[in-house]
Every structure is written in structure tokens, then in C-alpha cells.
Write a protein that holds these residues in place. Structure first.
Motif, PDB file in Angstrom:
ATOM      1  N   THR A  35       0.820  -1.211   0.000  1.00  0.00           N
ATOM      2  CA  THR A  35       0.000   0.000   0.000  1.00  0.00           C
ATOM      3  C   THR A  35       0.853   1.260   0.000  1.00  0.00           C
ATOM      4  OG1 THR A  35      -1.935  -1.082   0.958  1.00  0.00           O
ATOM      5  CG2 THR A  35      -1.762   1.305   1.243  1.00  0.00           C
ATOM      6  N   PRO A  36       1.694   1.512   0.985  1.00  0.00           N
ATOM      7  CA  PRO A  36       2.491   2.742   0.929  1.00  0.00           C
ATOM      8  C   PRO A  36       3.497   2.765  -0.215  1.00  0.00           C
ATOM      9  CG  PRO A  36       3.205   1.373   2.763  1.00  0.00           C
ATOM     10  CD  PRO A  36       1.932   0.776   2.248  1.00  0.00           C
ATOM     11  N   MET A  37       3.887   1.568  -0.730  1.00  0.00           N
ATOM     12  CA  MET A  37       4.825   1.515  -1.847  1.00  0.00           C
ATOM     13  C   MET A  37       4.112   1.508  -3.198  1.00  0.00           C
ATOM     14  SD  MET A  37       7.907   1.629  -0.660  1.00  0.00           S
ATOM     15  CE  MET A  37       8.872   1.101  -2.084  1.00  0.00           C
ATOM     16  N   GLY A  38       2.805   1.763  -3.199  1.00  0.00           N
ATOM     17  CA  GLY A  38       2.042   1.650  -4.435  1.00  0.00           C
ATOM     18  C   GLY A  38       2.054   2.873  -5.316  1.00  0.00           C
ATOM     19  N   TRP A  39       2.448   4.017  -4.782  1.00  0.00           N
ATOM     20  CA  TRP A  39       2.437   5.262  -5.538  1.00  0.00           C
ATOM     21  C   TRP A  39       3.770   5.972  -5.373  1.00  0.00           C
ATOM     22  CZ3 TRP A  39      -1.455   3.677  -2.259  1.00  0.00           C
ATOM     23  CH2 TRP A  39      -2.721   3.456  -2.819  1.00  0.00           C
ATOM     24  N   GLN A  40       4.128   6.768  -6.356  1.00  0.00           N
ATOM     25  CA  GLN A  40       5.311   7.618  -6.224  1.00  0.00           C
ATOM     26  C   GLN A  40       4.946   8.956  -5.600  1.00  0.00           C
ATOM     27  OE1 GLN A  40       7.205   9.051  -9.879  1.00  0.00           O
ATOM     28  NE2 GLN A  40       9.215   8.641  -8.973  1.00  0.00           N
ATOM     29  N   ALA A  41       3.788   9.490  -5.966  1.00  0.00           N
ATOM     30  CA  ALA A  41       3.282  10.732  -5.370  1.00  0.00           C
ATOM     31  C   ALA A  41       2.455  10.357  -4.148  1.00  0.00           C
ATOM     32  CB  ALA A  41       2.444  11.494  -6.391  1.00  0.00           C
ATOM     33  N   ARG A  42       2.965  10.628  -2.940  1.00  0.00           N
ATOM     34  CA  ARG A  42       2.402  10.050  -1.725  1.00  0.00           C
ATOM     35  C   ARG A  42       1.836  11.069  -0.741  1.00  0.00           C
ATOM     36  NH1 ARG A  42       7.821   7.117  -2.078  1.00  0.00           N
ATOM     37  NH2 ARG A  42       7.295   5.074  -2.967  1.00  0.00           N
ATOM     38  N   SER A  43       1.868  12.341  -1.057  1.00  0.00           N
ATOM     39  CA  SER A  43       1.513  13.358  -0.059  1.00  0.00           C
ATOM     40  C   SER A  43       0.087  13.198   0.452  1.00  0.00           C
ATOM     41  CB  SER A  43       1.703  14.757  -0.644  1.00  0.00           C
ATOM     42  OG  SER A  43       0.871  14.951  -1.781  1.00  0.00           O
ATOM     43  N   TRP A  44      -0.814  12.628  -0.367  1.00  0.00           N
ATOM     44  CA  TRP A  44      -2.222  12.533   0.026  1.00  0.00           C
ATOM     45  C   TRP A  44      -2.467  11.506   1.126  1.00  0.00           C
ATOM     46  CZ3 TRP A  44      -4.781   7.893  -1.232  1.00  0.00           C
ATOM     47  CH2 TRP A  44      -4.110   7.047  -2.124  1.00  0.00           C
ATOM     48  N   TYR A  45      -1.495  10.650   1.400  1.00  0.00           N
ATOM     49  CA  TYR A  45      -1.628   9.740   2.542  1.00  0.00           C
ATOM     50  C   TYR A  45      -0.421   9.771   3.470  1.00  0.00           C
ATOM     51  CZ  TYR A  45       1.254   6.525  -0.271  1.00  0.00           C
ATOM     52  OH  TYR A  45       2.256   5.961  -1.019  1.00  0.00           O
ATOM     53  N   LEU A  46       0.695  10.337   3.017  1.00  0.00           N
ATOM     54  CA  LEU A  46       1.911  10.357   3.813  1.00  0.00           C
ATOM     55  C   LEU A  46       2.121  11.660   4.563  1.00  0.00           C
ATOM     56  CD1 LEU A  46       4.618   8.985   4.591  1.00  0.00           C
ATOM     57  CD2 LEU A  46       5.584   9.925   2.477  1.00  0.00           C
ATOM     58  N   GLY A  47       1.602  12.773   4.031  1.00  0.00           N
ATOM     59  CA  GLY A  47       1.862  14.063   4.651  1.00  0.00           C
ATOM     60  C   GLY A  47       3.346  14.385   4.604  1.00  0.00           C
ATOM     61  N   ASP A  48       3.853  14.940   5.701  1.00  0.00           N
ATOM     62  CA  ASP A  48       5.273  15.310   5.742  1.00  0.00           C
ATOM     63  C   ASP A  48       6.087  14.341   6.602  1.00  0.00           C
ATOM     64  OD1 ASP A  48       4.328  15.955   8.237  1.00  0.00           O
ATOM     65  OD2 ASP A  48       4.932  18.061   8.179  1.00  0.00           O
ATOM     66  N   HIS A  49       5.610  13.095   6.734  1.00  0.00           N
ATOM     67  CA  HIS A  49       6.277  12.122   7.607  1.00  0.00           C
ATOM     68  C   HIS A  49       7.361  11.299   6.909  1.00  0.00           C
ATOM     69  CE1 HIS A  49       3.273  13.303  10.379  1.00  0.00           C
ATOM     70  NE2 HIS A  49       2.292  12.574   9.893  1.00  0.00           N
ATOM     71  N   GLY A  50       7.597  11.573   5.639  1.00  0.00           N
ATOM     72  CA  GLY A  50       8.528  10.765   4.881  1.00  0.00           C
ATOM     73  C   GLY A  50       9.921  10.623   5.475  1.00  0.00           C
ATOM     74  N   PRO A  51      10.573  11.719   5.925  1.00  0.00           N
ATOM     75  CA  PRO A  51      11.952  11.597   6.427  1.00  0.00           C
ATOM     76  C   PRO A  51      12.112  10.601   7.568  1.00  0.00           C
ATOM     77  CG  PRO A  51      11.429  13.888   5.998  1.00  0.00           C
ATOM     78  CD  PRO A  51      10.149  13.129   5.842  1.00  0.00           C
ATOM     79  N   ALA A  52      11.106  10.436   8.403  1.00  0.00           N
ATOM     80  CA  ALA A  52      11.209   9.499   9.527  1.00  0.00           C
ATOM     81  C   ALA A  52      10.941   8.062   9.108  1.00  0.00           C
ATOM     82  CB  ALA A  52      10.233   9.905  10.631  1.00  0.00           C
ATOM     83  N   LEU A  53      10.213   7.885   8.013  1.00  0.00           N
ATOM     84  CA  LEU A  53       9.680   6.565   7.694  1.00  0.00           C
ATOM     85  C   LEU A  53      10.303   5.908   6.475  1.00  0.00           C
ATOM     86  CD1 LEU A  53       5.943   7.421   8.391  1.00  0.00           C
ATOM     87  CD2 LEU A  53       7.463   6.073   9.834  1.00  0.00           C
ATOM     88  N   PHE A  54      11.102   6.638   5.705  1.00  0.00           N
ATOM     89  CA  PHE A  54      11.768   6.089   4.525  1.00  0.00           C
ATOM     90  C   PHE A  54      13.267   6.103   4.718  1.00  0.00           C
ATOM     91  CE2 PHE A  54       7.701   6.970   2.633  1.00  0.00           C
ATOM     92  CZ  PHE A  54       7.588   6.119   1.548  1.00  0.00           C
ATOM     93  N   ASP A  55      13.956   5.115   4.118  1.00  0.00           N
ATOM     94  CA  ASP A  55      15.410   5.185   4.095  1.00  0.00           C
ATOM     95  C   ASP A  55      15.840   6.028   2.892  1.00  0.00           C
ATOM     96  OD1 ASP A  55      15.340   3.615   1.793  1.00  0.00           O
ATOM     97  OD2 ASP A  55      16.253   1.860   2.720  1.00  0.00           O
ATOM     98  N   LYS A  56      17.143   6.161   2.692  1.00  0.00           N
ATOM     99  CA  LYS A  56      17.657   7.039   1.647  1.00  0.00           C
ATOM    100  C   LYS A  56      17.417   6.489   0.243  1.00  0.00           C
ATOM    101  CE  LYS A  56      21.222   9.101   4.577  1.00  0.00           C
ATOM    102  NZ  LYS A  56      22.685   9.321   4.779  1.00  0.00           N
ATOM    103  N   ASN A  57      17.060   5.228   0.145  1.00  0.00           N
ATOM    104  CA  ASN A  57      16.809   4.617  -1.165  1.00  0.00           C
ATOM    105  C   ASN A  57      15.335   4.501  -1.504  1.00  0.00           C
ATOM    106  OD1 ASN A  57      19.589   4.140  -1.808  1.00  0.00           O
ATOM    107  ND2 ASN A  57      19.573   2.469  -0.313  1.00  0.00           N
ATOM    108  N   GLY A  58      14.479   5.107  -0.691  1.00  0.00           N
ATOM    109  CA  GLY A  58      13.050   5.101  -0.982  1.00  0.00           C
ATOM    110  C   GLY A  58      12.285   3.907  -0.469  1.00  0.00           C
ATOM    111  N   ASN A  59      12.862   3.173   0.478  1.00  0.00           N
ATOM    112  CA  ASN A  59      12.165   2.032   1.080  1.00  0.00           C
ATOM    113  C   ASN A  59      11.468   2.477   2.353  1.00  0.00           C
ATOM    114  OD1 ASN A  59      13.332  -0.024  -0.762  1.00  0.00           O
ATOM    115  ND2 ASN A  59      15.244   0.568   0.231  1.00  0.00           N
ATOM    116  N   ILE A  60      10.191   2.139   2.477  1.00  0.00           N
ATOM    117  CA  ILE A  60       9.434   2.558   3.650  1.00  0.00           C
ATOM    118  C   ILE A  60       9.547   1.523   4.760  1.00  0.00           C
ATOM    119  CG2 ILE A  60       7.211   1.502   3.041  1.00  0.00           C
ATOM    120  CD1 ILE A  60       5.931   4.224   3.989  1.00  0.00           C
ATOM    121  N   GLY A  61       9.558   2.007   6.001  1.00  0.00           N
ATOM    122  CA  GLY A  61       9.569   1.127   7.154  1.00  0.00           C
ATOM    123  C   GLY A  61       8.159   0.822   7.631  1.00  0.00           C
ATOM    124  N   PRO A  62       8.013   0.212   8.802  1.00  0.00           N
ATOM    125  CA  PRO A  62       6.684  -0.087   9.356  1.00  0.00           C
ATOM    126  C   PRO A  62       5.921   1.202   9.652  1.00  0.00           C
ATOM    127  CG  PRO A  62       8.406  -1.364  10.457  1.00  0.00           C
ATOM    128  CD  PRO A  62       9.099  -0.330   9.649  1.00  0.00           C
TER     129      PRO A  62
END
Length: 397
Positions: free
Chosen positions: A304-331
Motif C-alpha cells: 500500500t504505501p509503496m504503491g504510488w510515487q506521489a504520496r503526499s495525500w496519505y503520507l503528509g510530511d512524515h517521509g523523512p522518519a519513515l523512509f530510508d535514503k533509497n526510498g524504502n518505507i519502514g513499518p
């Protein structure tokens, strides 16, 4: 493609679609593991634990044993490299689609890369391509004879698998390696062999290999690539649409031309996504009502979170805490269609969580209830995500 309609689809409706189509709202959860995979087109499988934890989040009472039964006994799911050279677990009926739309092209690239390494190493006299194909065929024959085998076992049957190659001579990080994995990966993307049951628990990535016939008795049926791309986009749009064309290009890993050509074979309509143009299946334009508010704890690399490249509509500004530097999302922690925090399993089995925004008491109670489901799923298993993210590391320190 039909021109843009008057239909506007808000972020709230996209979240409602996500909740229902991805089986995250409690009312649409199921213990049918194959149906869960179909709901997401495919389950991310780069990290083996993701497959199992993605099912856990969308089921009522499924267990790791049920997922293993579906994969290795019923064999109605299959593990394969496909979009973006990423590992997925997919329903067997989708295998011909992914083979023709993704894996066939990947096999050509893999063969070209490995042949270049062999040429640079100078370990083969004469026709490298012919030598490689001969090794592949001998390896495949050895696997057919065994029925199931590890790479080490097959290298005893076919000594050429032990051929040593330095893929980056002169580099400090390079080390000579046998070609066993290269050959097996190539046979896999060619649709001739399959990663089977692992040597270990459900979080293990050390797999035995089986012939494709163990899952598909007649092998992978051939399919025209253009048709296969259209089928895959249709399935994706049903599960993930509406979305900008750039999201389809990113998720598939295809060229923009390939995506646009596939879309011409489908009946799709352009819609307004709040200032951005998206596409949606024309027979899926009816509004989707939101389910009751829901909570979910999704694993690292969940589809689900890896399903889109444009993610602001469900991710907000939380990306820096939840993604690694290669674009992989954590739990991630979800509340009513949005990511609101992250979680991790500690060494003692405790589920640690951190909310990144105020969600209110009712949401916190629902999130706690979801977290309480996880220890029973994990049991004695301790799973560290393959790709560590900032918040996940903090929670396990």
C-alpha cells in the motif's frame, strides 16, 4: 483515453478506495490469502517477512502457517522478480502477465549483464552466450531430476556453476564469486524455475528452488507483451487508481511510451485529483463511500504505501522518519487512510509505536487494538526489516 471529465476525486475518496480495495478496513478483511494478494495485485517480497505481515494486517484470523500452506502446499501463490526488478508474491494466474510484461525484458538484461562479467573475466573460451545457455539447461535438468534443491546442491550436479568471476576487478569492494546465483536468478526470470520453501522460518530468505512445473504443470503460458501490460495496468488501476500516469510508470518500471501504449488498450478516463490529472478505469467512476474509521499497522515495504510515487495525500510530511535514503518505507501506523506514525518489533517481542501527529483518543485506542494483534502473529519470531529506517531504528534502540 477519454478526455478529462467533470469528475473530481478528492484525497478523502482516494483514501476510502484504498481502505476498501486494499482490505484494510475491518469490514473487508479476509482470511483468503490469495484474495489478499489479488487485492494488491502482488505482495512485496524483497523482505520475506513483508509477505506474511501484509497478510496479517488484512486478515481476521490467518496465521503464518496458512500463508505457508498457500505458497508451498496449495501453490496458488508464486514468488518471482517482476516490476522494477523487485521480488513479489503473486497469484499464479497473474504469472503469465508479469512474465510477458516485466520478466522477459528483465531476463534479457540479466543475461547481458552476466555475459559481460564473464567476458571481462576471460573464464570462457569461445561463445559465451552458448556456454551460458548450456549451463542453464544443465542446471535446469539437474533440478528436474532432484525436484527441489538448493544452489549448493545444484552446483554439485553441474560443476560449471562453481565458476569464479570477479564482477568488478580492481575495486576494493569486489570479491570473486561463483556464478550459481547468477544462473539461478536468470532461470527464475525466464520463468523456468521458482523460489520454493525457505530453509528456516517465514522470515528466511534462503530458498530451495523448484521447477516452474511444480506450480504451473504446463509452464508459463506465452502472452503478447502489449496485451500483458494492458492487463497489469487494468488490475493496478482497479486496486490503486485513480493516479497520475507518472505513478503507473514508476510502479511498473516501464518506459513512459510503454505505459501510454498500454493505456490505449484500456477504457480509461482522465479525472481531476485536486489540481493533478489522474487516470481511472471508465467503469470505476462511481463515487466510493468511506468505511468507518479504521486503524492498521503495516510492515516495511508493504504494497500500500509503496504503491504510488506521489504520496503526499496519505503520507503528509512524515517521509523523512519513515523512509530510508533509497526510498524504502519502514513499518507504518495508519489511521483512516493516512500514515500517522511508525512502529517496530523489539528484541523482546514488544511492539513499540510512535505517533507523529495528534490523532485523538478514539484513534489511539484503535491503533493500540491493532498493535495487540501482532504478538500472536509473530510468536517467537523476531523480524528486523531488511531496510532500516530512522524511526524504526529509534524505536528498537
Amino acid at each position: 483515453m477519454r478526455s478529462i471529465s467533470r469528475r473530481s476525486i478528492s484525497a478523502a475518496e482516494r483514501r476510502a478506495r484504498l481502505a476498501l480495495r486494499h482490505r484494510l478496513a475491518p469490514a473487508v478483511r479476509t482470511d483468503d490469502v490469495v484474495e489478499i494478494a489479488r487485492s494488491l495485485v502482488a505482495l512485496h517480497a524483497t523482505d520475506p517477512a513483508t509477505v506474511f505481515l501484509s497478510v496479517a494486517a488484512r486478515s481476521r484470523a490467518a496465521t503464518p502457517a496458512l500463508v505457508e500452506k498457500t505458497l508451498y502446499d496449495d501453490r496458488t501463490l508464486l514468488r518471482m522478480l517482476a516490476m522494477r526488478r523487485t521480488m513479489f508474491v503473486v497469484p499464479v494466474e497473474l504469472v503469465p502477465v508479469l512474465q510477458a510484461s516485466c520478466a522477459d525484458a528483465l531476463a534479457i538484461k540479466q543475461r547481458r549483464t552476466y555475459s559481460r562479467f564473464l567476458e571481462q573475466a576471460g573464464v570462457v573460451d569461445g561463445d559465451i552466450d552458448g556456454w551460458w545457455r548450456d549451463v542453464e539447461n544443465a542446471t535446469h535438468a539437474a533440478l528436474l531430476a532432484r525436484g527441489e534443491a538448493t544452489g549448493a546442491q545444484l552446483s554439485k550436479d553441474e560443476p560449471r556453476l562453481r565458476t569464479q568471476v570477479d564482477p568488478a576487478p580492481g575495486k576494493s569492494y569486489s570479491r570473486p564469486t561463483s556464478i550459481t546465483t547468477w544462473v539461478l536468478v536468470t532461470l527464475g526470470v525466464e520463468g523456468r524455475i521458482v523460489r520454493g520453501r525457505p530453509n528456516g522460518s517465514w522470515i528466511s530468505s534462503q530458498y530451495k528452488w523448484s521447477p516452474i512445473e511444480a506450480w504451473l504443470p504446463g509452464g508459463v503460458p506465452a502472452m503478447p507483451a502489449d496485451e500483458a501490460r494492458a492487463v497489469l495496468l487494468r488490475d493496478w488501476l482497479w486496486s490503486f487508481g485513480p493516479a497520475p500516469v507518472s505513478d503507473l510508470k514508476w510502479w511498473t518500471g516501464w518506459t513512459l511510451g510503454e505505459v501510454k501504449k498500454a493505456l490505449t488498450l484500456l477504457d480509461v478516463t482522465e479525472v481531476d485529483l485536486g489540481g493533478t490529472t489522474g487516470v481511472l478505469l471508465t467503469d470505476d467512476l462511481e463515487p466510493v463511500a468511506a468505511p468507518d474509521p479504521w486503524a492498521s499497522l503495516l510492515p516495511a515495504l508493504d504494497p500500500t504505501p509503496m504503491g504510488w510515487q506521489a504520496r503526499s495525500w496519505y503520507l503528509g510530511d512524515h517521509g523523512p522518519a519513515l523512509f530510508d535514503k533509497n526510498g524504502n518505507i519502514g513499518p507504518t501506523i495508519w489511521w483512516d487512510g493516512r500514515i500517522v506514525g511508525g512502529w517496530a518489533q523489539r528484541k523482546d517481542g514488544e511492539i513499540a509505536m510512535r505517533l507523529l501527529e495528534d490523532v485523538g483518543a478514539d484513534a489511539e485506542a484503535a491503533i493500540e487494538a491493532e498493535a495487540a494483534r501482532l504478538p500472536g502473529w509473530y510468536g517467537d519470531v523476531r523480524a528486523t526489516p531488511r531496510f532500516r529506517t530512522p524511526l524504526e531504528r529509534e524505536l528498537t534502540t
